[in-house]
Design an enzyme around this catalytic site. Structure first.
Site, PDB file in Angstrom:
ATOM      1  N   TYR A 123       9.460  43.143  44.582  1.00 22.67           N
ATOM      2  CA  TYR A 123       8.901  41.796  44.755  1.00 22.67           C
ATOM      3  C   TYR A 123       8.530  41.527  46.211  1.00 22.67           C
ATOM      4  CZ  TYR A 123       8.710  36.652  44.742  1.00 22.67           C
ATOM      5  OH  TYR A 123       8.331  35.337  44.878  1.00 22.67           O
TER       6      TYR A 123
ATOM      7  N   ASP B  51       7.158  19.677  34.187  1.00 19.06           N
ATOM      8  CA  ASP B  51       7.746  20.755  34.979  1.00 19.06           C
ATOM      9  C   ASP B  51       7.086  22.048  34.527  1.00 19.06           C
ATOM     10  OD1 ASP B  51       9.230  22.651  36.278  1.00 19.06           O
ATOM     11  OD2 ASP B  51      11.190  21.869  35.675  1.00 19.06           O
TER      12      ASP B  51
ATOM     13  N   GLY C  69       0.830  17.897  39.568  1.00 15.05           N
ATOM     14  CA  GLY C  69       1.290  17.810  40.948  1.00 15.05           C
ATOM     15  C   GLY C  69       0.719  16.598  41.665  1.00 15.05           C
TER      16      GLY C  69
ATOM     17  N   GLY D 259       0.954  15.500  48.424  1.00 15.12           N
ATOM     18  CA  GLY D 259      -0.056  16.367  49.010  1.00 15.12           C
ATOM     19  C   GLY D 259      -1.454  16.199  48.464  1.00 15.12           C
TER      20      GLY D 259
ATOM     21  N   THR E 297       4.916  29.306  37.293  1.00 11.07           N
ATOM     22  CA  THR E 297       4.529  27.948  37.685  1.00 11.07           C
ATOM     23  C   THR E 297       3.035  27.831  37.966  1.00 11.07           C
ATOM     24  OG1 THR E 297       6.725  27.629  38.676  1.00 11.07           O
ATOM     25  CG2 THR E 297       4.976  26.084  39.331  1.00 11.07           C
TER      26      THR E 297
END
Length: 317
Positions: free
Chosen positions: A192, A88, A36, A40, A136
């Site tokens: 969820y 990814d 990443g 950020g 992820t």
């Protein structure tokens, strides 16, 4: 968080920046992977590690954005060594290709910064049909670490330098499902909750680092594994909290500029845990504001950590 931003035992506080906590540190000769790294906190982490002399390999989903960041860092720091590889984390095939490409490049690996993540998304499945936040934030990094660990072990033995694995978790690990990890209901859309699913994935980051620590100590390998809370940082991670966009989103956005950490502060704890001498030999711990911090009792449950490890190994087969 230390009261009113006062420095904690490390000498740093919530207001400390990544540059401040690494001041005077020479990271030349070290190679770091930052997932990443194109935006950020990850981008600032990559920049500061490069500033301190490390060779930084950014794992990025968007290669165009990654190349732009690479060029920006080199423009600011002409001596910087920065590469961008496609990664990814919601695709095991992509993770395997990234690790294969890195390992076959001949690079050693000293630092693995598992930083990338998504936050509070609506229910979705990854490319491998696993709930997206768990896939992820935890499983992609679990697989990546698994595939790079031999390289890190060889590097630690050969260089005689301590390797460090840093999992960027969150205080949101406190807001998970009652059972902690829903092993039998990971893909249960009916039950969820995007908030609890995020907390579950961040709890998994801590449990992963703790079980890694146990195994590495057992092997006598000089590699540490720690987790951390970067702080509540004003980044695009918040884009899924308000769906559809609302007045509240705009209000929080304006408020965040006053109350939340900026990315320079948000990357501080990651850079501190990755590079600072105070953290040498420290493993299986949790940090916040560049100081040791406390987790929930569930996050300290070594039986749960071992069960998560075995569950994750089965998922990546």
């Amino acid at each position: 968080m230390w009261l009113f931003g006062r420095p904690g035992p490390s000498g740093f506080s919530q207001y400390s920046t990544a540059e401040q906590v690494t001041h005077g540190i020479d990271a030349s000769g070290l190679t770091a992977i930052v997932t990443g790294g194109s935006s950020g906190v990850g981008r600032e982490t990559a920049r500061v590690l490069a500033l301190r002399g490390a060779h930084v390999v950014m794992g990025v989903r968007n290669m165009a954005a990654g190349k732009q960041v690479q060029e920006a860092i080199v423009k600011e720091i002409p001596t910087a060594k920065v590469d961008a590889f496609e990664l990814d984390l919601n695709s095991m095939a992509s993770v395997r290709k990234f690790a294969s490409d890195f390992n076959s490049s001949g690079h050693s690996l000293n630092l693995l910064i598992n930083n990338a993540g998504i936050m509070m998304t609506p229910f979705m499945l990854s490319k491998d049909n696993i709930e997206l936040q768990f896939a992820t934030n935890h499983l992609g990094h679990f697989l990546l670490t698994h595939l790079l660990l031999d390289n890190m072990k060889k590097t630690a033995r050969k260089s005689k330098k301590e390797g460090r694995i840093v999992n960027v978790s969150s205080e949101a690990h406190r807001i998970t499902y009652p059972e902690g990890i829903r092993f039998d209901k990971i893909n249960d859309e009916k039950q969820y909750s995007k908030y609890q699913a995020y907390g579950q994935s961040k709890l998994a980051n801590i449990l992963h680092a703790n079980e890694l620590t146990r195994q590495l100590k057992e092997e006598g390998i000089e590699i540490t594994a720690n987790s951390l809370h970067p702080g509540v940082v004003s980044t695009n991670l918040f884009r899924h909290i308000f769906t559809p966009p609302s007045f509240a989103e705009g209000f929080v956005s304006k408020l965040s500029n006053l109350l939340l950490k900026n990315v320079q502060q948000g990357a501080a704890t990651t850079c501190y845990v990755a590079l600072h001498q105070q953290v040498k030999g420290v493993s299986g711990e949790y940090f916040s504001d560049s100081n040791l911090a406390k987790t929930t009792d569930v996050a300290k449950d070594m039986d749960l950590a071992k069960r998560l490890w075995e569950y994750s190994i089965n998922l990546i087969k």
